[in-house]
Motif scaffolding. Structure first.
Motif, PDB file in Angstrom:
ATOM      1  N   ARG A 287      53.178 -72.883  84.077  1.00  0.00           N
ATOM      2  CA  ARG A 287      52.524 -73.042  82.761  1.00  0.00           C
ATOM      3  C   ARG A 287      52.419 -71.711  82.037  1.00  0.00           C
ATOM      4  O   ARG A 287      51.369 -71.306  81.538  1.00  0.00           O
ATOM      5  N   GLN A 288      53.549 -71.020  82.007  1.00  0.00           N
ATOM      6  CA  GLN A 288      53.651 -69.744  81.299  1.00  0.00           C
ATOM      7  C   GLN A 288      54.999 -69.690  80.604  1.00  0.00           C
ATOM      8  O   GLN A 288      55.940 -70.386  80.980  1.00  0.00           O
ATOM      9  N   LEU A 289      55.097 -68.828  79.600  1.00  0.00           N
ATOM     10  CA  LEU A 289      56.387 -68.499  79.006  1.00  0.00           C
ATOM     11  C   LEU A 289      56.936 -67.270  79.718  1.00  0.00           C
ATOM     12  O   LEU A 289      56.194 -66.320  79.990  1.00  0.00           O
ATOM     13  N   PHE A 290      58.214 -67.305  80.033  1.00  0.00           N
ATOM     14  CA  PHE A 290      58.918 -66.150  80.583  1.00  0.00           C
ATOM     15  C   PHE A 290      59.783 -65.590  79.452  1.00  0.00           C
ATOM     16  O   PHE A 290      60.428 -66.353  78.744  1.00  0.00           O
ATOM     17  N   ALA A 291      59.805 -64.273  79.290  1.00  0.00           N
ATOM     18  CA  ALA A 291      60.577 -63.681  78.201  1.00  0.00           C
ATOM     19  C   ALA A 291      61.200 -62.363  78.626  1.00  0.00           C
ATOM     20  O   ALA A 291      60.768 -61.730  79.582  1.00  0.00           O
ATOM     21  N   TRP A 292      62.244 -61.977  77.882  1.00  0.00           N
ATOM     22  CA  TRP A 292      62.905 -60.691  78.072  1.00  0.00           C
ATOM     23  C   TRP A 292      62.808 -59.972  76.732  1.00  0.00           C
ATOM     24  O   TRP A 292      63.332 -60.459  75.725  1.00  0.00           O
ATOM     25  N   ASP A 293      62.107 -58.847  76.705  1.00  0.00           N
ATOM     26  CA  ASP A 293      61.823 -58.147  75.458  1.00  0.00           C
ATOM     27  C   ASP A 293      62.245 -56.691  75.614  1.00  0.00           C
ATOM     28  O   ASP A 293      61.497 -55.877  76.158  1.00  0.00           O
ATOM     29  N   SER A 294      63.456 -56.374  75.153  1.00  0.00           N
ATOM     30  CA  SER A 294      63.985 -55.003  75.175  1.00  0.00           C
ATOM     31  C   SER A 294      63.754 -54.303  76.519  1.00  0.00           C
ATOM     32  O   SER A 294      62.908 -53.423  76.649  1.00  0.00           O
ATOM     33  N   PHE A 295      64.519 -54.692  77.532  1.00  0.00           N
ATOM     34  CA  PHE A 295      64.472 -54.145  78.895  1.00  0.00           C
ATOM     35  C   PHE A 295      63.285 -54.652  79.715  1.00  0.00           C
ATOM     36  O   PHE A 295      63.252 -54.457  80.922  1.00  0.00           O
ATOM     37  N   ASN A 296      62.299 -55.274  79.096  1.00  0.00           N
ATOM     38  CA  ASN A 296      61.082 -55.668  79.798  1.00  0.00           C
ATOM     39  C   ASN A 296      61.045 -57.161  80.101  1.00  0.00           C
ATOM     40  O   ASN A 296      61.298 -57.989  79.219  1.00  0.00           O
ATOM     41  N   MET A 297      60.721 -57.498  81.345  1.00  0.00           N
ATOM     42  CA  MET A 297      60.468 -58.883  81.726  1.00  0.00           C
ATOM     43  C   MET A 297      58.979 -59.125  81.578  1.00  0.00           C
ATOM     44  O   MET A 297      58.168 -58.404  82.165  1.00  0.00           O
ATOM     45  N   VAL A 298      58.627 -60.108  80.761  1.00  0.00           N
ATOM     46  CA  VAL A 298      57.211 -60.362  80.499  1.00  0.00           C
ATOM     47  C   VAL A 298      56.897 -61.849  80.646  1.00  0.00           C
ATOM     48  O   VAL A 298      57.801 -62.697  80.596  1.00  0.00           O
ATOM     49  N   THR A 299      55.622 -62.155  80.828  1.00  0.00           N
ATOM     50  CA  THR A 299      55.148 -63.539  80.790  1.00  0.00           C
ATOM     51  C   THR A 299      54.053 -63.640  79.733  1.00  0.00           C
ATOM     52  O   THR A 299      53.385 -62.646  79.416  1.00  0.00           O
ATOM     53  N   TYR A 300      53.913 -64.848  79.185  1.00  0.00           N
ATOM     54  CA  TYR A 300      52.846 -65.128  78.224  1.00  0.00           C
ATOM     55  C   TYR A 300      52.025 -66.296  78.741  1.00  0.00           C
ATOM     56  O   TYR A 300      52.592 -67.368  79.015  1.00  0.00           O
ATOM     57  N   PRO A 301      50.698 -66.145  78.847  1.00  0.00           N
ATOM     58  CA  PRO A 301      49.873 -67.313  79.148  1.00  0.00           C
ATOM     59  C   PRO A 301      49.812 -68.218  77.916  1.00  0.00           C
ATOM     60  O   PRO A 301      49.971 -67.740  76.785  1.00  0.00           O
ATOM     61  N   ILE A 302      49.620 -69.504  78.138  1.00  0.00           N
ATOM     62  CA  ILE A 302      49.541 -70.449  77.008  1.00  0.00           C
ATOM     63  C   ILE A 302      48.360 -71.387  77.205  1.00  0.00           C
ATOM     64  O   ILE A 302      47.810 -71.487  78.305  1.00  0.00           O
ATOM     65  N   ARG A 303      47.969 -72.075  76.131  1.00  0.00           N
ATOM     66  CA  ARG A 303      47.026 -73.170  76.234  1.00  0.00           C
ATOM     67  C   ARG A 303      47.545 -74.362  75.462  1.00  0.00           C
ATOM     68  O   ARG A 303      48.145 -74.196  74.393  1.00  0.00           O
ATOM     69  N   LEU A 304      47.279 -75.545  75.995  1.00  0.00           N
ATOM     70  CA  LEU A 304      47.666 -76.791  75.339  1.00  0.00           C
ATOM     71  C   LEU A 304      46.411 -77.589  74.998  1.00  0.00           C
ATOM     72  O   LEU A 304      45.433 -77.567  75.738  1.00  0.00           O
ATOM     73  N   SER A 305      46.475 -78.305  73.884  1.00  0.00           N
ATOM     74  CA  SER A 305      45.443 -79.298  73.626  1.00  0.00           C
ATOM     75  C   SER A 305      45.835 -80.555  74.392  1.00  0.00           C
ATOM     76  O   SER A 305      46.997 -80.720  74.766  1.00  0.00           O
ATOM     77  N   ARG A 306      44.891 -81.436  74.618  1.00  0.00           N
ATOM     78  CA  ARG A 306      45.243 -82.702  75.258  1.00  0.00           C
ATOM     79  C   ARG A 306      45.898 -83.619  74.249  1.00  0.00           C
ATOM     80  O   ARG A 306      45.442 -83.726  73.113  1.00  0.00           O
TER      81      ARG A 306
END
Length: 307
Positions: A287-306
């Protein structure tokens, strides 16, 4: 056997890494679901809903060679033995003959920069649209409108199928370019391919794929121009797009719901910390976004509404 020392080394960032670890260990999925907007604690369901918030990026590792300016890193949300959800995978996608898939036993090993194994793909891979799902690497072979499945256990390509009419090799990329014409994605409902066609006049087309045969099960044509967005991902059958790959304060700007066939404008803040977002995927198990941002591997936490 390839020499692990020859692989580009990742430079770990201990503070960011510790933050990620505490987030993963201290905030179980069950509690995250309870905290989502409109959440109903104790009610059992898929946890699906609409995206309402994307948190700040957490840096996981960094590439130190030019081959890692852009790439893709992944975990399998539905692994097949002997692989687990701890296995992490990475492809550096700068270059014309991209064949190396780096396999790590766990994310810690990836942060240190030493792969457990290097797979040499039978066909070179194009761009940053690949995903790992159910024991396979799904990718676009270079200069083709096809999608292929590479079996991680057998180390062979077990399926390959052309996506009819799909633009490729620079016809309908995302706004940053990078031959991102054909982008694979995984969500709670399965495997998707995001692309465009001449018939769709550059608008995003979505197809649901059978993960074994790569047969197209169903297709949706959106009204979102593919070159006009930086990247996209799917959560719970809804496609989300990001406004810019380089603006520090970008937004998740559109959503297209495949259940209703309708799109809507959004303005959910999204931070491009390093100003060059080349890959963005949702992992439904984490339940995270995985991303590649200019040499960097990053994750983003997210929230969903029901829903």
């Amino acid at each position: 056997v390839p020499d692990p020392a020859a692989a580009p080394r990742w430079e770990p960032q201990p503070l960011s890494y510790q933050e990620l670890q505490s987030e993963r260990t201290e905030v179980p999925v069950a509690r995250l679901l309870e905290e989502t907007a409109l959440g109903r604690p104790g009610k059992e369901d898929s946890g699906c809903g609409q995206l309402v918030w994307v948190g700040e990026p957490v840096v996981f590792g960094r590439a130190d060679s030019i081959a890692g300016k852009y790439g893709v890193w992944m975990k399998d949300p539905e692994p097949v033995p002997p692989f687990t959800r701890d296995n992490t995978w990475r492809v550096d996608t700068v270059g014309t003959e991209v064949r190396q898939l780096f396999q790590y036993e766990e994310a810690e090993q990836l942060a240190r920069g030493y792969p457990a194994k290097v797979h040499i793909l039978p066909r070179p891979l194009e761009s940053t649209g690949a995903v790992i799902y159910r024991g396979g690497l799904f990718f676009q072979p270079r200069q083709s409108r096809s999608v292929a499945r590479y079996d991680l256990r057998g180390e062979t390509i077990t399926a390959e199928r052309e996506i009819p009419g799909a633009g490729y090799h620079g016809q309908y990329p995302y706004s940053w370019g990078g031959y991102t014409d054909i982008d694979l994605a995984v969500d709670e409902t399965g495997l998707w391919v995001i692309y465009s066609t001449e018939k769709a006049r550059g608008a995003i087309v979505l197809s649901k794929l059978d993960p074994e045969t790569l047969e197209i099960r169903r297709t949706w044509e959106t009204n979102i121009r593919k070159r006009g967005v930086a990247n996209s991902f799917l959560i719970c059958g809804t496609l989300y797009t990001v406004s810019s790959y380089s603006a520090p304060n970008a937004t998740v700007n559109f959503a297209y719901d495949t259940a209703t066939g309708s799109s809507r404008a959004l303005s959910i803040p999204f931070e491009n910390r390093f100003r060059y977002l080349s890959m963005l995927d949702y992992n439904p198990a984490e339940r995270q976004l995985f991303a590649w941002d200019s040499f960097n591997m990053v994750t983003y936490p997210i929230r969903l509404s029901r829903a």
